[in-house]
Write an enzyme that holds these catalytic residues in place. Sequence first.
Site, PDB file in Angstrom:
ATOM      1  N   ASP A   1       0.829  -1.203   0.000  1.00  0.00           N
ATOM      2  CA  ASP A   1       0.000   0.000   0.000  1.00  0.00           C
ATOM      3  C   ASP A   1       0.869   1.262   0.000  1.00  0.00           C
ATOM      4  O   ASP A   1       1.761   1.411   0.842  1.00  0.00           O
ATOM      5  CB  ASP A   1      -0.919  -0.009   1.226  1.00  0.00           C
TER       6      ASP A   1
ATOM      7  N   HIS B   1      -1.707  -2.952   8.188  1.00  0.00           N
ATOM      8  CA  HIS B   1      -2.335  -1.643   8.408  1.00  0.00           C
ATOM      9  C   HIS B   1      -3.841  -1.785   8.338  1.00  0.00           C
ATOM     10  O   HIS B   1      -4.376  -2.627   7.620  1.00  0.00           O
ATOM     11  CB  HIS B   1      -1.838  -0.603   7.399  1.00  0.00           C
TER      12      HIS B   1
END
Length: 197
Positions: free
Chosen positions: A44, A98
Site C-alpha cells: 500500500d 495496516h
Amino acid sequence: MPDISELFENNRRWAEAMTAAEPGFFSELVDRQSPDYLWIGCSDSRVPANQIVGLPPGDVFVHRNVANIVVHTDLNCLSVLQYAVEVLSVRKVIVCGHYGCGGVKAALEGERHGLIDNWLRHVTDVQERHAAEIASLPAERKLDRMCELNVVEQVANVCQTTIVEDAWQRGQELTVHGVVYDLRDGLLQDLGVSRSG
C-alpha cells in the site's frame, strides 16, 4: 497523475534539497546499508516504512507485498529474509499490517478479483481459522481485527522459516515483532506477539 518526466524533476529537486541540507548525505549513504530492522509490510502506497518510523535511508531493509503475507513458498520474501538475517545481521524483523488493508478486505468479502485471489487465499485461511471470533464482532470492527490477525499469523510464519529457526539455533540476536499501522492517525500499535530465540 504525474508524467514520468515530472518524477525525474521531483527527484532532481529532492536530491538538491538533501545535498543542501546535508552536504555529505549521498556519499555517506553509499556505505550506509547496515540496518537493524527488516520491515515486511504491505505494498500500500500509504504505508512508507522509513517515513512512518522516522528513520533515514539505510536503516530499514524493506520487503513489501499485498497484505504483508509471508508464505513458505515465496522465494522473493524468503530471499529478502535470508539476506537480512544472514548477510545484514538485522536484529529485528517487523511484520507491519495496516488498518483498512485492501487485500485483507478483499479476502474478507470473498469476492472474485482474478489472479490476486490466489495470493489472498493465505488471508482467507487466516479468516477461516478465526471465523468464530470474526463472526462475533460488529461489522465496523471486522476488517480491523482481520488486519491484526493477519499480522499475528504472518509473525508465526516468519518464526517458522528455516532462516529464523537456524538463526536462533546459532544464538543470533533476532526478534520478530508484529505491529499494525493506523492510517487514521499515523500511529503504530504493537500487537504484543514479539518472539525471540
